[in-house]
Design a protein around this motif. Structure first.
Motif, short mmCIF file in Angstrom:
data_model
loop_
_atom_site.label_atom_id
_atom_site.label_comp_id
_atom_site.label_asym_id
_atom_site.label_seq_id
_atom_site.Cartn_x
_atom_site.Cartn_y
_atom_site.Cartn_z
N PHE B 13 14.62 0.63 5.11
CA PHE B 13 14.44 -0.81 5.30
C PHE B 13 15.21 -1.52 4.20
CE2 PHE B 13 10.34 0.48 7.36
CZ PHE B 13 10.65 -0.02 8.62
N PRO B 37 0.07 9.02 -0.69
CA PRO B 37 -0.38 7.78 -1.31
C PRO B 37 0.14 6.56 -0.55
CG PRO B 37 1.38 8.79 -2.61
CD PRO B 37 1.02 9.76 -1.53
N SER B 38 -0.43 5.41 -0.83
CA SER B 38 -0.05 4.17 -0.18
C SER B 38 1.44 3.89 -0.37
CB SER B 38 -0.88 3.03 -0.78
OG SER B 38 -0.64 1.86 -0.05
N GLY B 39 2.10 3.49 0.69
CA GLY B 39 3.51 3.11 0.60
C GLY B 39 4.48 4.28 0.67
N CYS B 40 4.01 5.48 0.96
CA CYS B 40 4.90 6.64 0.94
C CYS B 40 5.65 6.81 2.25
CB CYS B 40 4.14 7.92 0.61
SG CYS B 40 3.12 8.52 1.96
N GLY B 41 5.37 5.95 3.24
CA GLY B 41 6.13 6.01 4.50
C GLY B 41 5.39 6.67 5.66
N LYS B 42 4.10 6.92 5.48
CA LYS B 42 3.32 7.58 6.55
C LYS B 42 3.32 6.76 7.83
CE LYS B 42 -0.54 7.16 4.27
NZ LYS B 42 -0.28 6.45 3.04
N THR B 44 5.30 4.39 8.75
CA THR B 44 6.64 4.26 9.32
C THR B 44 6.98 5.50 10.15
OG1 THR B 44 7.23 2.94 7.41
CG2 THR B 44 9.04 3.79 8.73
N GLU B 53 9.46 1.92 15.76
CA GLU B 53 10.61 1.85 14.86
C GLU B 53 11.62 2.88 15.34
OE1 GLU B 53 10.61 -0.33 12.46
OE2 GLU B 53 8.50 -0.71 11.96
N GLN B 82 -4.46 0.76 12.76
CA GLN B 82 -5.34 0.58 11.60
C GLN B 82 -6.20 -0.67 11.79
OE1 GLN B 82 -3.27 0.72 7.86
NE2 GLN B 82 -5.17 0.85 6.73
N HIS B 192 -4.70 8.36 3.55
CA HIS B 192 -4.41 8.57 2.13
C HIS B 192 -5.62 9.20 1.45
CE1 HIS B 192 -6.13 4.41 2.13
NE2 HIS B 192 -6.88 5.00 1.23
N1 LIG Z 1 9.32 -3.58 8.87
C1 LIG Z 1 9.53 -3.35 7.57
N2 LIG Z 1 10.50 -4.01 6.90
C2 LIG Z 1 10.71 -3.77 5.58
N3 LIG Z 1 10.00 -2.91 4.84
C3 LIG Z 1 9.02 -2.21 5.45
C4 LIG Z 1 8.72 -2.39 6.84
N4 LIG Z 1 7.71 -1.56 7.16
C5 LIG Z 1 7.38 -0.90 6.03
N5 LIG Z 1 8.17 -1.28 5.00
C6 LIG Z 1 8.12 -0.74 3.62
O1 LIG Z 1 8.23 0.65 3.70
C7 LIG Z 1 7.38 1.29 2.77
C8 LIG Z 1 6.50 2.31 3.45
O2 LIG Z 1 5.65 1.64 4.35
P1 LIG Z 1 4.56 2.38 5.21
O3 LIG Z 1 3.80 1.34 5.92
O4 LIG Z 1 5.20 3.43 6.03
O5 LIG Z 1 3.66 3.05 4.11
P2 LIG Z 1 2.28 3.80 4.25
O6 LIG Z 1 2.49 5.15 3.68
O7 LIG Z 1 1.76 3.70 5.63
O8 LIG Z 1 1.35 2.99 3.27
P3 LIG Z 1 -0.16 2.53 3.44
O9 LIG Z 1 -1.01 3.71 3.10
O10 LIG Z 1 -0.28 1.45 2.42
O11 LIG Z 1 -0.33 2.05 4.84
C9 LIG Z 1 6.63 0.18 2.06
O12 LIG Z 1 7.23 -0.02 0.82
C10 LIG Z 1 6.80 -1.00 2.96
O13 LIG Z 1 6.84 -2.19 2.21
#
Ligand SMILES: Nc1ncnc2c1ncn2[C@@H]1O[C@H](COP(=O)(O)OP(=O)(O)OP(=O)(O)O)[C@@H](O)[C@H]1O
Ligand SMILES: [Mg+2]
Lengths: 262, 350
Positions: B13, B37-42, B44, B53, B82, B192
């Motif tokens: 992104f 952990p939070s934000g690791c891309g799970k 996505t 996506e 979620q 997480h």
């Molecule tokens: N549509 C988007 N546009 C830009 N950045 C994005 C988009 N979707 C996710 N991100 C970024 O990608 C990274 C991973 O996001 P993701 O939602 O996959 O994390 P996650 O592992 O599910 O975290 P969480 O446990 O907090 O849900 C984050 O830094 C988020 O800000």
């Protein structure tokens, strides 16, 4: 003591707001061509006099302009509101500002500029040009109403619909539209009333096809027709009040209920 | 090829690589978890499987069919969001029946099917309930039922229990597992919460910074983490720096500093470690023993958690206190032993 003062103030305030409006219905039923107290008797002849073909034509013109303006403005507002609320848009603030700007431009300036513009590019004045002018005035209202509605809208709902097998079109009809409907109706009603009541821009742009406010204004030169205008005004007032109350009700509906899926 | 396969999938992104060359394979009927952990891309990664996506690179196949270019509404997947994303203008019955419009069922069959699904998620008799009159747990069940009723090949769950309180979450974990066994659908769950992942899943993929660190069974992840990050993320663990002295067929001898020279079984040592390497020795708190001839230290802190009580021991010459399971013994000092067969050696970097 303090409460009394407040009460008096509130009464004065309400009187100030509504007394002038009350004058309209009162004199519309008064059996005299002169607008003056004391009242001379009850009549409905001013209402009967409304069966006038020029007036009816003006009414039809106004309805046409109002309906078309309401539909177009709501459609534009819907698309713009979806764009600014649901997509990560660059220049979102600027776009919102640009669309809202006409709210702050005096109608007279808007009317004159449009008149000059249409003249320059050689378009004849017609009801269509009035619709154009009214769109400028109404689109910001639509946008404001619909953005508020979309902001409480969980974008996951549309994804859930796609996930459950529906394409974009069916998702729109089964999820987006029903959830937006109160906002859409509120926007239609508000923009219709705004257009229906609007005088200045219509006066500049209507050419020979007068809308109702323009017609009323033209009649004010003849004192004998004044009571008839009052009768007309009373009817418009009643219809407007009903529509506005309806629009407000719809706009607030669903605000109490959570709109998000959480 | 496995039932659900993700190969070399990447997504960025705005320049930031959120998912980085991920490979996964999930067998049919498996309960698979993505833990990180939070934000690791799970999320996505999950959203790419669902089709919300588009991967920048890589291929996702389900049951042998490549999913690239297939829109979400045509994929054999369903998702539990979620936020649950319950349609607020529809009642419970209509929410669950939403995805059955094109199923060709008669209205009687449809009713029976939805009623059966209501029973599966234990919402009998709530079909007419409005969406805004449901508790958190009930919403969660409606979201699950709505997805399951379509009998997807793969059910995707994005932190489905995250919004519930602890007790309800634990109850729902047990139920979720039971439902998965009953319907036999492949589940891919994002979480997480390591306890959730370990207790629910057949296999777990640990993710960090957009990459998969390890894919293994819960037991294996706990006993044989393949790197420091995984070991740290899955439960508590103690680390010691060490240097490899000798590698033989069956054992590896290391110089463990405070621990002295220790010989570990070869199976406890990560692949690719050779003599002279710097490694980390790791041991779980429950494997640290108390013995008269051990390494002695002072008890720094004790936490009473019933069966999960543990205490920390401060050892001279080491800043990190050592975590030990169980009740702290009486007195101020204690001596600890570290059974070599319970020590594992991990690469010191990465
Ligand atoms: N549509 C988007 N546009 C830009 N950045 C994005 C988009 N979707 C996710 N991100 C970024 O990608 C990274 C991973 O996001 P993701 O939602 O996959 O994390 P996650 O592992 O599910 O975290 P969480 O446990 O907090 O849900 C984050 O830094 C988020 O800000
Ligand atoms: Mg997420």
């Amino acid at each position: 003591m303090k409460n009394r003062t407040l009460l008096a103030y509130a009464c004065f305030y309400l009187a100030f707001l509504y007394l002038p409006v009350l004058v309209l219905p009162i004199f519309s039923f008064n059996n005299s061509a002169f607008i003056a107290f004391p009242l001379t008797g009850f009549t409905t002849r001013w209402y009967e006099a409304l069966a006038d073909s020029a007036l009816q034509q003006a009414l039809v013109n106004s309805l046409k302009v109002g309906v078309v303006t309401a539909l177009l403005s709501t459609l534009l507002g819907l698309l713009a509101a979806k764009a600014v609320t649901q997509y990560r848009l660059r220049g979102r603030g600027v776009a919102l500002g640009m669309i809202s700007l006409p709210l702050f431009i005096p109608d007279i300036v808007l009317g004159i500029s449009l008149l000059l513009l249409l003249g320059t590019i050689g378009l004849p004045l017609s009801l269509a040009s009035v619709v154009l002018g009214h769109l400028l005035i109404c689109a910001p209202f639509s946008l404001a109403v619909l953005v508020a509605r979309f902001e409480g809208f969980d974008p996951n709902l549309e994804e859930a619909s796609a996930d459950l097998g529906e394409d974009r079109w069916m998702t729109f009809w089964r999820v987006t539209f029903p959830l937006m409907l109160p906002g859409i109706i509120a926007s239609l009603l508000l923009t219709f009333i705004t257009s229906f009541d609007e005088f200045l821009v219509a006066y500049f742009l209507s050419g020979t096809q007068a809308t109702l406010p323009v017609y009323i204004w033209s009649q004010l030169r003849f004192p004998a027709r004044l009571p008839m205008v009052l009768a007309l005004g009373t009817i418009i007032l009643c219809v407007s009040v009903v529509l506005v109350v309806l629009a407000e009700k719809l706009r607030n509906q669903g605000v109490k209920k959570p709109m998000v899926g959480a | 090829m496995s039932f659900l396969s993700v190969s070399q999938v990447s997504k960025a992104f705005g320049g930031a690589r959120v998912v980085d060359a991920v490979d996964l394979s999930v067998e049919r009927g498996m309960f698979f978890s993505l833990l990180g952990p939070s934000g690791c891309g799970k999320s996505t990664l999950l959203r790419m499987i669902a089709g919300f996506e588009t991967p920048d690179h890589g291929i996702i196949t389900i049951d042998g069919v490549a999913m690239n270019g297939v829109p979400p509404n045509l994929r054999p997947t369903n998702m539990v969001f979620q936020s649950y994303a319950i349609f607020p203008h529809l009642n419970v019955f209509d929410n669950i029946a939403y995805g059955l419009r094109k199923s060709g069922l008669s209205s009687d069959e449809l009713r029976r099917k939805v009623e059966a699904m209501l029973a599966t998620v234990r919402l009998e008799g709530l079909g007419a309930r409005a969406a805004d009159q449901l508790s958190g747990g009930q919403r969660q069940r409606v979201a699950l039922a709505r997805a399951l009723v379509r009998e997807p090949k793969v059910l995707l769950l994005d932190e489905p229990l995250g919004a519930l309180d602890k007790r309800l979450r634990e109850a729902m974990q047990i139920e979720l597992r039971a439902i998965q066994r009953k319907v036999g659908i492949t589940f891919v769950l994002v979480t997480h919460d390591q306890e959730e992942a370990l207790s629910l899943s057949d296999r777990v993929a640990v993710m960090s910074g957009g990459r998969i660190l390890q894919v293994a069974s819960p037991r294996e992840l706990y006993d044989r983490p393949n790197c420091r990050e995984v070991a740290d993320f899955i439960g508590e663990i103690n680390f010691f720096h060490a240097t490899v002295k000798e590698v033989t067929e069956s054992s590896v001898t290391v110089n463990g500093g405070l621990l002295g020279i220790v010989a570990l079984p070869k199976t406890n040592v990560a692949n690719g470690i050779t003599a002279g390497d710097h490694v980390l020795l790791a041991i779980r708190p429950e494997h640290v023993g108390i013995a008269p001839q051990g390494l002695s230290g002072t008890i720094a802190a004790a936490t009473f958690l019933g069966e999960r009580s543990h205490f920390h021991v401060k050892i001279p010459g080491r800043t990190e206190p050592i975590a030990v399971s169980g009740q702290a013994p009486a007195g101020e000092s204690v001596s600890l032993e570290f059974p070599p067969e319970k020590l594992i050696a991990l690469p010191a970097t990465g």
